[in-house]
Structure formats: C-alpha cells, structure tokens
Design a protein around this motif. Structure first.
Motif, PDB file in Angstrom:
ATOM      1  N   LEU A   1      -8.650   0.137  -1.540  1.00 51.73           N
ATOM      2  CA  LEU A   1      -9.614   0.401  -0.466  1.00 51.73           C
ATOM      3  C   LEU A   1      -9.233  -0.327   0.816  1.00 51.73           C
ATOM      4  O   LEU A   1      -9.593   0.107   1.910  1.00 51.73           O
ATOM      5  N   PHE A   2      -8.505  -1.429   0.701  1.00 56.09           N
ATOM      6  CA  PHE A   2      -8.018  -2.170   1.878  1.00 56.09           C
ATOM      7  C   PHE A   2      -7.129  -1.265   2.720  1.00 56.09           C
ATOM      8  O   PHE A   2      -7.253  -1.196   3.942  1.00 56.09           O
ATOM      9  N   PHE A   3      -6.240  -0.546   2.060  1.00 52.38           N
ATOM     10  CA  PHE A   3      -5.374   0.394   2.766  1.00 52.38           C
ATOM     11  C   PHE A   3      -6.057   1.738   2.965  1.00 52.38           C
ATOM     12  O   PHE A   3      -5.850   2.404   3.964  1.00 52.38           O
ATOM     13  N   GLY A   4      -6.878   2.154   1.977  1.00 49.85           N
ATOM     14  CA  GLY A   4      -7.597   3.408   2.087  1.00 49.85           C
ATOM     15  C   GLY A   4      -6.654   4.552   2.405  1.00 49.85           C
ATOM     16  O   GLY A   4      -5.568   4.672   1.853  1.00 49.85           O
TER      17      GLY A   4
ATOM     18  N   GLY B   1       0.804  -1.214   0.000  1.00 48.02           N
ATOM     19  CA  GLY B   1       0.000   0.000   0.000  1.00 48.02           C
ATOM     20  C   GLY B   1       0.834   1.257   0.000  1.00 48.02           C
ATOM     21  O   GLY B   1       0.349   2.332   0.357  1.00 48.02           O
ATOM     22  N   SER B   2       2.103   1.149  -0.431  1.00 50.53           N
ATOM     23  CA  SER B   2       3.011   2.286  -0.358  1.00 50.53           C
ATOM     24  C   SER B   2       4.123   2.144  -1.386  1.00 50.53           C
ATOM     25  O   SER B   2       4.753   1.081  -1.469  1.00 50.53           O
ATOM     26  N   GLN B   3       4.377   3.205  -2.143  1.00 50.80           N
ATOM     27  CA  GLN B   3       5.525   3.175  -3.044  1.00 50.80           C
ATOM     28  C   GLN B   3       6.820   3.031  -2.254  1.00 50.80           C
ATOM     29  O   GLN B   3       7.681   2.213  -2.587  1.00 50.80           O
ATOM     30  N   GLU B   4       6.956   3.819  -1.200  1.00 49.32           N
ATOM     31  CA  GLU B   4       8.194   3.813  -0.422  1.00 49.32           C
ATOM     32  C   GLU B   4       8.488   2.436   0.167  1.00 49.32           C
ATOM     33  O   GLU B   4       9.604   1.912   0.051  1.00 49.32           O
ATOM     34  N   ALA B   5       7.481   1.843   0.797  1.00 51.82           N
ATOM     35  CA  ALA B   5       7.684   0.536   1.432  1.00 51.82           C
ATOM     36  C   ALA B   5       7.909  -0.554   0.393  1.00 51.82           C
ATOM     37  O   ALA B   5       8.775  -1.419   0.556  1.00 51.82           O
TER      38      ALA B   5
END
Length: 264
Positions: free
Chosen positions: A255-258, A23-27
């Motif tokens: 939507l899971f991460f929202g 849910g994150s580009q960085e991660a």
C-alpha cells in the motif's frame, strides 16, 4: 560449499527483499544483479560475501544506499521539476520500513538486521516500532482474498480485518475471483498460487489487473519458484506458513507504493 552454491540458495530471498524494498520486480532484480556484478569485479566485495546471509544482505544494503544517494542527488538538481522529483523521493522506502522487512519478511533477528543496516539492536527495535505505527496510520484498503484452503482463507480474513482493512470477498477459484473483482475492484489482493479447481492465482491476478492497477501480494509455500529473476514474477511474496507480522509488513509496503510509480 562453494560461494556460488551459497549465493544460489540465498539469492531468491534477497530478490524478495529487494522487490519489496523498491516496490518493483524490475528495480529489485536490477539491484541484485548490480550486487553480483560488483562482486565479480571486486575481490573485496566477493570475499565479504563468504560471511553468509547477513553479509549478503549487508552488501546489498550498500548497493541500495548508493542508489538512494544517486536519487537524492538527482532531486537536488531537479530545478523546475523539483516537486515531481521530491514526490518520487517520497516513495523511497525509509529506514524504519527496511528494518521491519528484514525482521518480518526475511526473518532476521533485530541484532542481525542491525548488522545489515549498520545500527544497534536497540535502534532497530525502535525503527520497527516506528514502521508498525506508520503502517497502522495508513489508509484502509478493501482486500480481495484468493485462497482455496478454507481455514487459511478464514485466518487471512481475520488477520486483515484486525489490521483495519475491509474484505471485498474471498474466492477459491480464478472464476470466482474474476467475478468478485468485476463487481467491486479491490484496493489490494492477497492470492494463493494454486487454486481449488486447478486454476492459477497468477492467472486470476492477471484477470484482475486487466480491470485496474491493483497491488498484489502472493502467498505460497514455495516462494523460491517465483523468485528466479528470469521472467515476469510477483513483486510481493509471503511464505506459508505466514505470520501476522509478515502479512502486516507486506500489506503495509504494497500500500506504500500502491499504484504509484516505483523507484527505478
């Protein structure tokens, strides 16, 4: 072809999977870098990557599994912070969603996804069914579609409605998108990159994000251009021509991460 050239061709799409997974580009990009660093330091890992795309994703899965294990261990010692830690653990993508992302967004067969996840083909197929059922139970979202091709816009609108979501509007330009978002901030945005008047879907999304934190899925015929890992890039990307399954999976994961905090 050298291993370096093979990896260069596959890494953009591994980044796409990693970003959707976290849910994150960085991660997501950080996990991909971790895999590459491990391969440089460990000849056995580097040799395993000679096995092609399935082997690359299998090696990445080991990195991801280790990261999740570390997060669980940290939560176990959370003490009075346990509730917050457990809430964060609840945002770790479950195995069923991993199977769905692999077989839709990344277009692996159930057998190949099974190799990556260490599961049988039958288990993967069951996991995918579980993920779809879970997504179908998700809260309905209001969706803004930013797309300059009328036929594609209509296809997306029909698809999104069939998944149980509402459409707040459709826009073909940055100006139209900004106007619609100001009238009613959407719960999710589906955006093309190049728009009708030469404006950019990326800029349109920046306008919308200035109004509020909204999950965004970009749809493009050239995803590798936005999966370099070199600068600020989208978290969720669908490749044109898209399928219902890939759109469903991407919407479900977004939507899971929202707007909650993703896994670091």
């Amino acid at each position: 072809m050298s291993l370096g050239n093979k990896l260069a061709a596959d890494l953009p799409f591994l980044r796409r999977y990693a970003r959707a997974l976290t849910g994150s580009q960085e991660a997501g990009d950080a996990l991909v870098r971790s895999l590459l660093e491990t391969a440089v330091a460990d000849v056995q890992v580097r040799t395993s990557l000679e096995g092609g795309r399935v082997a690359l994703y299998r090696a990445f899965n080991a990195i991801w599994t280790s990261a999740v294990a570390d997060r669980v261990k940290a939560a176990d010692g959370a003490g009075f912070h346990e509730a917050a830690a457990q809430a964060q653990l609840g945002k770790i993508t479950p195995l069923s969603r991993q199977a769905l992302l692999l077989t839709t967004l990344e277009d692996f067969s159930p057998a190949q996804a099974g190799e990556i996840l260490g599961r049988s083909t039958g288990e993967v197929e069951e996991l995918v069914r579980e993920a779809i059922a879970e997504i179908d139970r998700q809260t309905m979202a209001s969706v803004l579609i930013i797309e300059d091709e009328p036929l594609i816009s209509m296809q997306l609108e029909e698809l999104v409605r069939s998944l149980g979501h509402d459409i707040t509007g459709t826009a073909a330009t940055r100006t139209q998108a900004q106007s619609l978002a100001q009238q009613a901030l959407p719960g999710l945005v589906l955006a093309d990159i190049q728009l009708a008047d030469g404006s950019s879907g990326l800029d349109a999304v920046d306008d919308i994000k200035a109004l509020g934190d909204v999950p965004v899925i970009f749809i493009t015929a050239y995803p590798e251009r936005l999966l370099t890992g070199c600068c600020q890039e989208p978290t969720y990307l669908i490749t044109k021509p898209f399928t219902e399954a890939s759109v469903r999976a991407a919407i479900g994961q977004a939507l899971f991460f929202g707007s909650g905090r993703p896994v670091d």
